[in-house]
Write a protein that holds these residues in place. Structure first.
Motif, PDB file in Angstrom:
ATOM      1  N   THR A  73       0.863  -1.181   0.000  1.00  0.00           N
ATOM      2  CA  THR A  73       0.000   0.000   0.000  1.00  0.00           C
ATOM      3  C   THR A  73       0.898   1.229   0.000  1.00  0.00           C
ATOM      4  O   THR A  73       1.941   1.252   0.672  1.00  0.00           O
ATOM      5  CB  THR A  73      -0.918   0.041   1.235  1.00  0.00           C
ATOM      6  N   THR A  85       3.905  10.783  -3.897  1.00  0.00           N
ATOM      7  CA  THR A  85       4.210  12.204  -3.903  1.00  0.00           C
ATOM      8  C   THR A  85       3.576  12.787  -5.172  1.00  0.00           C
ATOM      9  O   THR A  85       2.944  12.058  -5.944  1.00  0.00           O
ATOM     10  CB  THR A  85       5.733  12.437  -3.976  1.00  0.00           C
ATOM     11  N   GLU A 104      -2.807  -7.809  -8.694  1.00  0.00           N
ATOM     12  CA  GLU A 104      -3.994  -6.959  -8.803  1.00  0.00           C
ATOM     13  C   GLU A 104      -3.635  -5.605  -8.222  1.00  0.00           C
ATOM     14  O   GLU A 104      -2.938  -5.531  -7.208  1.00  0.00           O
ATOM     15  CB  GLU A 104      -5.147  -7.569  -7.999  1.00  0.00           C
ATOM     16  N   SER A 105      -4.125  -4.545  -8.850  1.00  0.00           N
ATOM     17  CA  SER A 105      -3.706  -3.217  -8.438  1.00  0.00           C
ATOM     18  C   SER A 105      -4.817  -2.193  -8.631  1.00  0.00           C
ATOM     19  O   SER A 105      -5.585  -2.274  -9.591  1.00  0.00           O
ATOM     20  CB  SER A 105      -2.487  -2.828  -9.296  1.00  0.00           C
ATOM     21  N   ALA A 106      -4.915  -1.246  -7.710  1.00  0.00           N
ATOM     22  CA  ALA A 106      -5.864  -0.139  -7.849  1.00  0.00           C
ATOM     23  C   ALA A 106      -5.321   1.052  -7.076  1.00  0.00           C
ATOM     24  O   ALA A 106      -4.669   0.879  -6.042  1.00  0.00           O
ATOM     25  CB  ALA A 106      -7.242  -0.527  -7.313  1.00  0.00           C
ATOM     26  N   ARG A 107      -5.551   2.251  -7.603  1.00  0.00           N
ATOM     27  CA  ARG A 107      -5.142   3.454  -6.887  1.00  0.00           C
ATOM     28  C   ARG A 107      -6.291   4.440  -6.855  1.00  0.00           C
ATOM     29  O   ARG A 107      -6.913   4.716  -7.870  1.00  0.00           O
ATOM     30  CB  ARG A 107      -3.908   4.111  -7.538  1.00  0.00           C
ATOM     31  N   GLU A 108      -6.581   4.944  -5.659  1.00  0.00           N
ATOM     32  CA  GLU A 108      -7.599   5.996  -5.513  1.00  0.00           C
ATOM     33  C   GLU A 108      -6.934   7.048  -4.615  1.00  0.00           C
ATOM     34  O   GLU A 108      -6.045   7.737  -5.091  1.00  0.00           O
ATOM     35  CB  GLU A 108      -8.871   5.386  -4.897  1.00  0.00           C
ATOM     36  N   ILE A 120      -5.257   6.055  -1.915  1.00  0.00           N
ATOM     37  CA  ILE A 120      -4.031   5.280  -1.737  1.00  0.00           C
ATOM     38  C   ILE A 120      -3.946   4.257  -2.864  1.00  0.00           C
ATOM     39  O   ILE A 120      -4.938   3.973  -3.534  1.00  0.00           O
ATOM     40  CB  ILE A 120      -3.975   4.537  -0.375  1.00  0.00           C
ATOM     41  N   ILE A 180      -3.096   0.298  -3.786  1.00  0.00           N
ATOM     42  CA  ILE A 180      -2.951  -1.047  -3.225  1.00  0.00           C
ATOM     43  C   ILE A 180      -2.576  -1.985  -4.362  1.00  0.00           C
ATOM     44  O   ILE A 180      -3.291  -2.061  -5.364  1.00  0.00           O
ATOM     45  CB  ILE A 180      -4.251  -1.550  -2.569  1.00  0.00           C
ATOM     46  N   TYR A 213       7.185   7.927  -3.574  1.00  0.00           N
ATOM     47  CA  TYR A 213       6.276   7.616  -2.462  1.00  0.00           C
ATOM     48  C   TYR A 213       6.558   8.482  -1.241  1.00  0.00           C
ATOM     49  O   TYR A 213       7.711   8.625  -0.833  1.00  0.00           O
ATOM     50  CB  TYR A 213       6.409   6.146  -2.047  1.00  0.00           C
ATOM     51  N   TYR A 253       4.861   4.091   2.372  1.00  0.00           N
ATOM     52  CA  TYR A 253       4.316   2.806   1.915  1.00  0.00           C
ATOM     53  C   TYR A 253       4.452   1.756   3.007  1.00  0.00           C
ATOM     54  O   TYR A 253       5.220   1.927   3.959  1.00  0.00           O
ATOM     55  CB  TYR A 253       4.966   2.338   0.607  1.00  0.00           C
ATOM     56  N   ALA A 309      -9.188   0.836  -2.352  1.00  0.00           N
ATOM     57  CA  ALA A 309      -9.019   1.630  -3.566  1.00  0.00           C
ATOM     58  C   ALA A 309      -9.773   0.949  -4.693  1.00  0.00           C
ATOM     59  O   ALA A 309      -9.859  -0.284  -4.740  1.00  0.00           O
ATOM     60  CB  ALA A 309      -7.537   1.759  -3.923  1.00  0.00           C
ATOM     61  N   ARG A 310     -10.351   1.754  -5.584  1.00  0.00           N
ATOM     62  CA  ARG A 310     -11.023   1.181  -6.760  1.00  0.00           C
ATOM     63  C   ARG A 310     -10.569   1.913  -8.015  1.00  0.00           C
ATOM     64  O   ARG A 310     -10.543   3.137  -8.051  1.00  0.00           O
ATOM     65  CB  ARG A 310     -12.555   1.265  -6.638  1.00  0.00           C
ATOM     66  N   GLU A 311     -10.168   1.135  -8.998  1.00  0.00           N
ATOM     67  CA  GLU A 311      -9.811   1.701 -10.301  1.00  0.00           C
ATOM     68  C   GLU A 311     -10.545   0.814 -11.322  1.00  0.00           C
ATOM     69  O   GLU A 311     -11.760   0.913 -11.420  1.00  0.00           O
ATOM     70  CB  GLU A 311      -8.277   1.661 -10.468  1.00  0.00           C
ATOM     71  N   ILE A 319     -10.479  -2.480 -10.957  1.00  0.00           N
ATOM     72  CA  ILE A 319     -11.031  -3.385  -9.955  1.00  0.00           C
ATOM     73  C   ILE A 319     -11.002  -2.668  -8.607  1.00  0.00           C
ATOM     74  O   ILE A 319     -10.293  -1.671  -8.443  1.00  0.00           O
ATOM     75  CB  ILE A 319     -10.243  -4.709  -9.839  1.00  0.00           C
ATOM     76  N   ILE A 352     -10.084  -3.078  -4.581  1.00  0.00           N
ATOM     77  CA  ILE A 352      -9.353  -3.897  -3.610  1.00  0.00           C
ATOM     78  C   ILE A 352      -9.582  -3.301  -2.235  1.00  0.00           C
ATOM     79  O   ILE A 352      -9.309  -2.118  -2.023  1.00  0.00           O
ATOM     80  CB  ILE A 352      -7.829  -3.924  -3.893  1.00  0.00           C
ATOM     81  N   PHE A 398       7.597   2.381   5.250  1.00  0.00           N
ATOM     82  CA  PHE A 398       8.536   3.456   4.928  1.00  0.00           C
ATOM     83  C   PHE A 398       7.795   4.778   5.024  1.00  0.00           C
ATOM     84  O   PHE A 398       6.664   4.902   4.562  1.00  0.00           O
ATOM     85  CB  PHE A 398       9.078   3.265   3.505  1.00  0.00           C
ATOM     86  N   LYS A 430       8.665   8.872   4.254  1.00  0.00           N
ATOM     87  CA  LYS A 430       9.694   9.789   3.769  1.00  0.00           C
ATOM     88  C   LYS A 430       9.961  10.855   4.819  1.00  0.00           C
ATOM     89  O   LYS A 430       9.024  11.452   5.345  1.00  0.00           O
ATOM     90  CB  LYS A 430       9.233  10.448   2.460  1.00  0.00           C
TER      91      LYS A 430
END
Lengths: 106, 106
Positions: free
Chosen positions: A15, A19, A46-50, A52, A54, A86, A89, B48-50, B52, B54, B102, B104
């Motif tokens: 997750t 930046t 599997e991946s999605a970004r909103e 955050i 994931i 990032y 994470y 998060a949803r794109e 799909i 998750i 992590f 920053k």
């Protein structure tokens, strides 16, 4: 992702909060997916970004996860991730205990 | 999500593909997050949803996951999910083996 419904399966839950710096992020992210698919023991991703992002990748062993972690292009990308892409994470390495799916009938 | 960096932690990875039907989806999804937070053993959730969706929720025991599964409002929502909101989904119940983060530096 049917390959993940097997005897031994491990998941890496990554997750992240980005930046505002782009500098090749999308291209590198796509390349990392392609390279991961070529690694021994890779089962799926599997991946999605909103707000955050994931990304969950699936592997057949902890050794396969370790090998991907130290893969050279990935190591360089991870370094750049910490330096510019990032703000934070988390990585969680998990053993999948149970898996089931639903598919709506047509 | 620091609560997930504890001795015993389990993750439920819920990935889904939505139908085009709304019918109260967002309100129910928000309500489920609020109700999950009130459950015993709940540690955190990320979503998060794109293309799909998750959602990963974290729990301190498998028993806590089971109790949330059979919670009444959640059971009704899950039924509606299968009937109208989701064309497919997968649930993976995992034991978290390793976790690191992590952040920053400013």
């Amino acid at each position: 992702m049917d390959q993940t419904h097997q005897e031994e399966c491990f998941a890496v839950i990554f997750t992240s909060i980005r930046t505002s710096v782009d500098d090749g992020y999308e291209a590198t992210a796509s390349l990392m997916i392609e390279l991961a698919k070529k690694q021994a023991g890779f089962l799926g991703v599997e991946s999605a970004r909103e707000n955050i992002g994931i990304t969950v990748s699936y592997w057949d062993s902890l050794e396969a996860i370790q090998q991907w972690k130290i893969q050279m292009d990935h190591t360089i990308a991870r370094q750049k991730g910490r330096e510019i892409w990032y703000s934070s994470y988390s990585v969680r390495i998990c053993r999948v205990l149970t898996a089931y799916s639903f598919e709506k009938p047509n």
